[in-house]
Write a protein that holds these residues in place. Structure first.
Motif, PDB file in Angstrom:
ATOM      1  N   VAL A  12       0.841  -1.205   0.000  1.00 13.84           N
ATOM      2  CA  VAL A  12       0.000   0.000   0.000  1.00 13.84           C
ATOM      3  C   VAL A  12       0.871   1.248   0.000  1.00 13.84           C
ATOM      4  CG1 VAL A  12      -1.708   1.325   1.292  1.00 13.84           C
ATOM      5  CG2 VAL A  12      -1.928  -1.158   1.118  1.00 13.84           C
ATOM      6  N   SER A  20      -7.460   5.632  -1.420  1.00 20.07           N
ATOM      7  CA  SER A  20      -8.747   4.991  -1.690  1.00 20.07           C
ATOM      8  C   SER A  20      -9.293   4.314  -0.434  1.00 20.07           C
ATOM      9  CB  SER A  20      -8.595   3.955  -2.799  1.00 20.07           C
ATOM     10  OG  SER A  20      -7.940   2.802  -2.301  1.00 20.07           O
ATOM     11  N   PRO A  21     -10.594   4.249  -0.289  1.00 18.46           N
ATOM     12  CA  PRO A  21     -11.200   3.522   0.848  1.00 18.46           C
ATOM     13  C   PRO A  21     -10.780   2.063   0.891  1.00 18.46           C
ATOM     14  CG  PRO A  21     -12.840   4.867  -0.287  1.00 18.46           C
ATOM     15  CD  PRO A  21     -11.605   4.887  -1.142  1.00 18.46           C
ATOM     16  N   GLU A  22     -10.581   1.450  -0.266  1.00 17.92           N
ATOM     17  CA  GLU A  22     -10.191   0.045  -0.310  1.00 17.92           C
ATOM     18  C   GLU A  22      -8.800  -0.164   0.313  1.00 17.92           C
ATOM     19  OE1 GLU A  22     -13.241   0.978  -3.195  1.00 17.92           O
ATOM     20  OE2 GLU A  22     -11.202   1.782  -2.947  1.00 17.92           O
ATOM     21  N   ASP A  23      -7.859   0.730  -0.013  1.00 19.66           N
ATOM     22  CA  ASP A  23      -6.514   0.591   0.546  1.00 19.66           C
ATOM     23  C   ASP A  23      -6.505   0.925   2.037  1.00 19.66           C
ATOM     24  OD1 ASP A  23      -5.119  -0.309  -1.687  1.00 19.66           O
ATOM     25  OD2 ASP A  23      -4.970   1.706  -2.503  1.00 19.66           O
ATOM     26  N   ARG A  24      -7.307   1.883   2.427  1.00 21.57           N
ATOM     27  CA  ARG A  24      -7.398   2.215   3.843  1.00 21.57           C
ATOM     28  C   ARG A  24      -7.936   1.011   4.637  1.00 21.57           C
ATOM     29  NH1 ARG A  24      -7.168   7.341   4.997  1.00 21.57           N
ATOM     30  NH2 ARG A  24      -8.166   7.940   3.035  1.00 21.57           N
ATOM     31  N   GLN A  25      -8.925   0.341   4.064  1.00 22.15           N
ATOM     32  CA  GLN A  25      -9.494  -0.837   4.718  1.00 22.15           C
ATOM     33  C   GLN A  25      -8.494  -1.982   4.754  1.00 22.15           C
ATOM     34  OE1 GLN A  25     -12.535  -0.897   6.288  1.00 22.15           O
ATOM     35  NE2 GLN A  25     -11.704  -2.829   7.089  1.00 22.15           N
ATOM     36  N   LYS A  26      -7.695  -2.107   3.715  1.00 17.42           N
ATOM     37  CA  LYS A  26      -6.673  -3.151   3.703  1.00 17.42           C
ATOM     38  C   LYS A  26      -5.709  -2.975   4.870  1.00 17.42           C
ATOM     39  CE  LYS A  26      -3.127  -5.291   0.770  1.00 17.42           C
ATOM     40  NZ  LYS A  26      -2.479  -5.293  -0.561  1.00 17.42           N
ATOM     41  N   ASP A  47      -7.473  -3.994   8.035  1.00 13.78           N
ATOM     42  CA  ASP A  47      -7.634  -5.439   8.174  1.00 13.78           C
ATOM     43  C   ASP A  47      -6.331  -6.125   8.548  1.00 13.78           C
ATOM     44  OD1 ASP A  47     -10.325  -5.305   7.617  1.00 13.78           O
ATOM     45  OD2 ASP A  47     -10.115  -5.819   5.498  1.00 13.78           O
ATOM     46  N   PRO A  51     -12.113 -11.067   8.072  1.00 14.81           N
ATOM     47  CA  PRO A  51     -11.466 -10.427   6.914  1.00 14.81           C
ATOM     48  C   PRO A  51      -9.949 -10.343   7.052  1.00 14.81           C
ATOM     49  CG  PRO A  51     -12.710  -8.832   8.209  1.00 14.81           C
ATOM     50  CD  PRO A  51     -13.088 -10.180   8.716  1.00 14.81           C
ATOM     51  N   LEU A  96      -7.434 -11.942   4.375  1.00 15.40           N
ATOM     52  CA  LEU A  96      -6.423 -11.123   3.706  1.00 15.40           C
ATOM     53  C   LEU A  96      -5.031 -11.706   3.931  1.00 15.40           C
ATOM     54  CD1 LEU A  96      -5.523  -8.645   2.156  1.00 15.40           C
ATOM     55  CD2 LEU A  96      -5.631  -7.332   4.296  1.00 15.40           C
TER      56      LEU A  96
END
Length: 775
Positions: A260, A283-289, A292, A327, A331
């Motif tokens: 990331v 991005s929200p997706e990378d923040r969530q990654k 997690d 999650p 991951l």
């Protein structure tokens, strides 16, 4: 102009290093099986480390060694150089150091080895940074508590490389200024064995009233740092190395976080160069990654934009529910599988350009050329004669040859590109192509290693060859940044020779340090006291008193309170003007304060407190080289170790609560009760022990004192036998009556050498580490 930036990843194991490089890290920091601040990580041994260094170099990456613990004399003088020599000879890219003695020895033994100051050295402003640059540091890892403007000031004033944490776990205390694990369990964070006491529950009270709610029992449990949103601002502040914490975490965590940050560091650099940082987005997706992978009740941006605050603390410490764990597990498993794919393993191979020639005259010849990002080059050329023949049937084709030679999956290199030149009508057995490639790669690897290899220690491996005495230089030629840094702290000299104290140790002396005015009022008339250590806020009210005073500086000096520190020093000098200053002095508690005194020509007035660590004799001699002459004995050595290190010449604290943590965070603010007024709160742990907390609002930091004062009253015969002549009582939270009683007990015991040991003040006390020490 934006400098090239580095993404620096943690490697608690060789597998974690592989994961970091596969995910795009530019460098890793890794500890060996000795002397690192993560003693419980899967640290590699020397053979693994030397191979890791070679791999890093082949890939155009860097590997920094962590030698960021405090060492005892025998470890430093007998063990460090033989242990680190193989890595240094292999071309180690840098060493991250906390201990002044380690810093001095490595710089003298390996003058070309880059040294970085660890965050545990607690560099909080450009004074400390500049002094360490003058000593030979090329990179500063400042305290994690600094804001972006403070980081920028260090960079602007010194020009040094700045390495800053960007993601991962945070310490509640200034790293390197925490003795909580050490005093409670004998596991010293300064020796790589932190027990993480700050992650445990505590009740916070003030004047008997509970401040934290029943469901907010973790006031010291900081959230993890996540500064991915601030990368452009950090770059503009002068940060060039972006450091991810996590040497105790799994390779999958390292790979996920690095991937990331790699993407967003590249984006930030591009936008900065184009002047379009307003377009930077995560991005929200990378923040969530990132969430997690691991988080403690969410993330914070640390102190980069705020001095402190409740938002930085995971006061609830929610346990991971199955809903949250699922999650994360998915991951982690996904990353684990990716790390095993040929595509990812391919990132552990270095690209080389190749030229293969097949002819009857020369036979088979393969030339390989390698270059790293810093312009180093290496080449190899291998020829196998008499293996190329005229084809009797179908001649070999370029496609067939290419397919065979580019089978590099199990090797350290791959071709990018491979140029093939084949005369017409030839044939060669495929096994010779394999041999040719393997020999060329082996030769190239040896040539690359030779590019980085250095000589061993500069002299004999006997460390006496690298001794240092006061005033000794012994430093390599200074860089421009080091010259700028030196000038930045040597700009003003106000001391006169008459201000230099006479450090007398022939006769026993008893000094009393008072943190509160009531304590001083209770002890100021004692005939047994040689003199008093006082902050200026107390001293200024008693300048007419007949006692001998030494000035006490705060535990923390940063940009916000540096002006007050300078004011207090000047006020003290004005008070001392014309007086007999033979026993005067200034107690400094961090490297920045010492460097500030040195800039004023007052280095010989400095009394280095115990937090300016001198666990070994070389650390003391290092500071002596910059003019220091008086020190406080280490709080983590036992009697035998104190004697062996020569610390009996230092001042010994024989009574006082040990400062367990010095923190920029505030328990009152965290619990929502900040009133901007200095006061005392109390932390009570799960076993019922109470730790007083001084909330110093003048500079906005907390001191967490030990639950019990250390008292060596029953051990005074041992103190005398060891040879200590300079003794100190340190009053912290005591009221005046208690302080007066403690002083009387010690004064009577010191006056009567026949007094039996074992008597003590009428309170519970501890011997600290005087007998047990730390591992």
């Amino acid at each position: 102009m934006i400098r090239k930036c580095e993404l620096l990843a943690p490697a608690g194991s060789v597998e974690a290093m592989y994961a970091a490089f596969m995910a795009g890290a530019d460098a890793v920091y890794i500890g060996g099986d000795r002397f690192g601040a993560r003693a419980y990580a899967e640290n590699p041994d020397r053979e693994q480390l030397t191979e890791a260094i070679r791999l890093s170099h082949r890939l155009g990456k860097k590997l920094y060694m962590t030698v960021n613990t405090l060492l005892k004399d025998h470890e430093l003088e007998e063990e460090l150089i033989p242990w680190i020599t193989p890595m240094a000879e292999e071309g180690l890219d840098g060493v991250i150091v906390q201990d002044f003695g380690v810093f001095d020895l490595l710089h003298r033994a390996f003058p070309s080895l880059p040294l970085h100051t660890s965050t545990q050295m607690v560099v909080t402003d450009y004074y400390g940074a500049a002094l360490m640059a003058e000593a030979g540091a090329v990179r500063i890892v400042p305290a994690r508590e600094l804001t972006l403007p403070e980081i920028r000031e260090i960079y602007d004033r010194t020009g040094l490389e700045i390495e800053a944490f960007v993601h991962g776990a945070m310490c509640y205390s200034y790293s390197g200024q925490c003795l909580m694990s050490s005093l409670i369990g004998g596991r010293s964070g300064n020796r790589g064995r932190c027990a993480g006491v700050c992650r445990l529950p505590f009740q916070v009270t003030e004047n008997g009233k509970r401040l934290n709610r029943q469901d907010e029992n973790y006031p010291l449990n900081l959230k993890d740092l996540c500064a991915v949103d601030l990368l452009p601002e950090m770059m503009e502040a002068g940060v060039m190395s972006f450091k991810i914490e996590g040497r105790m975490k799994k390779p999958e965590y390292t790979a996920g976080v690095v991937s990331v940050y790699r993407r967003y560091m590249d984006s930030a650099m591009k936008l900065l160069q184009e002047g379009r940082t307003e377009n930077y987005r995560v991005s929200p997706e990378d923040r969530q990654k990132l969430m997690d992978l691991f988080n403690r009740d969410g993330f914070s941006i640390g102190c980069l934009k705020n001095h402190n605050g409740r938002d930085l603390v995971a006061v609830h410490n929610y346990k991971l529910s199955e809903e949250r764990m699922k999650p994360a597990q998915m991951l982690t498993e996904k990353i684990r599988k990716e790390l095993k794919t040929p595509e990812m393993r391919h990132h552990l191979q270095a690209p080389v350009s190749g030229t293969l020639s097949l002819s009857l005259q020369k036979g088979a010849e393969l030339r390989c050329a390698w270059q790293d990002p810093e312009g180093r080059t290496a080449a190899s050329c291998v020829t196998i004669p008499d293996v190329v023949q005229k084809a009797e049937k179908a001649p070999v084709t370029e496609e067939r040859v290419r397919a065979q030679v580019e089978k590099t999956g199990g090797s350290d290199f791959y071709f990018q590109p491979l140029d093939i030149r084949i005369d017409d009508g030839l044939f060669i057995p495929m096994k010779f192509l394999n041999e040719l490639r393997n020999r060329a790669f082996a030769s190239l690897e040896e040539e690359i290693d030779r590019q980085f290899r250095t000589d061993g220690p500069a002299g004999n491996k006997d460390t006496s060859e690298f001794s240092v005495t006061a005033g000794d230089d012994g430093k390599a030629e200074r860089t421009e940044a080091q010259r700028i840094a030196e000038e930045s702290i040597r700009a003003e000299h106000i001391a006169e020779e008459s201000m230099v104290p006479e450090w007398k140790t022939e006769e026993r002396s008893l000094w009393v340090l008072c943190e509160r005015e009531a304590q001083y009022l209770a002890v100021r008339d004692s005939s047994q006291v040689t003199g008093y250590y006082l902050p200026w806020r107390i001293m200024k009210n008693h300048t007419a008193d007949a006692g001998v005073f030494r000035l006490v500086l705060p535990f923390v000096m940063r940009r916000d309170n540096r002006g007050q520190v300078q004011h207090d020093i000047r006020s003290y000098l004005q008070y001392m003007a014309g007086k007999d200053t033979g026993r005067g002095g200034i107690l400094v508690r961090n490297i920045g304060e010492f460097a500030l005194l040195r800039s004023l020509g007052l280095e010989r007035m400095a009394v280095a407190d115990s937090g300016l660590y001198t666990m070994n004799s070389r650390a003391r001699r290092f500071l002596e080289g910059f003019g220091a002459e008086h020190f406080t004995a280490s709080l983590e050595l036992n009697r035998r170790e104190l004697e062996e290190s020569g610390a009996v010449q230092n001042e010994l604290v024989i009574y006082g609560r040990v400062p367990m943590m010095i923190s920029t965070h505030c328990v009152k603010k965290t619990t929502g009760h900040c009133d901007h007024a200095s006061g005392t709160a109390v932390l009570r742990d799960r076993k019922g022990a109470s730790f007083p907390v001084d909330c110093r609002c003048d500079a906005c930091y907390n001191i967490i004192w030990n639950s019990l004062p250390t008292s060596l009253l029953p051990c005074l015969n041992e103190v005398e036998d060891a040879g200590f002549r300079e003794l100190r009582l340190h009053f912290t939270t005591e009221d005046g009556k208690t302080a007066g009683g403690v002083l009387r007990d010690f004064a009577e015991a010191l006056k009567d050498p026949e007094r039996k040991p074992g008597e003590k003040p009428g309170m519970k006390t501890t011997r600290g580490h005087f007998h047990r020490g730390v591992e």
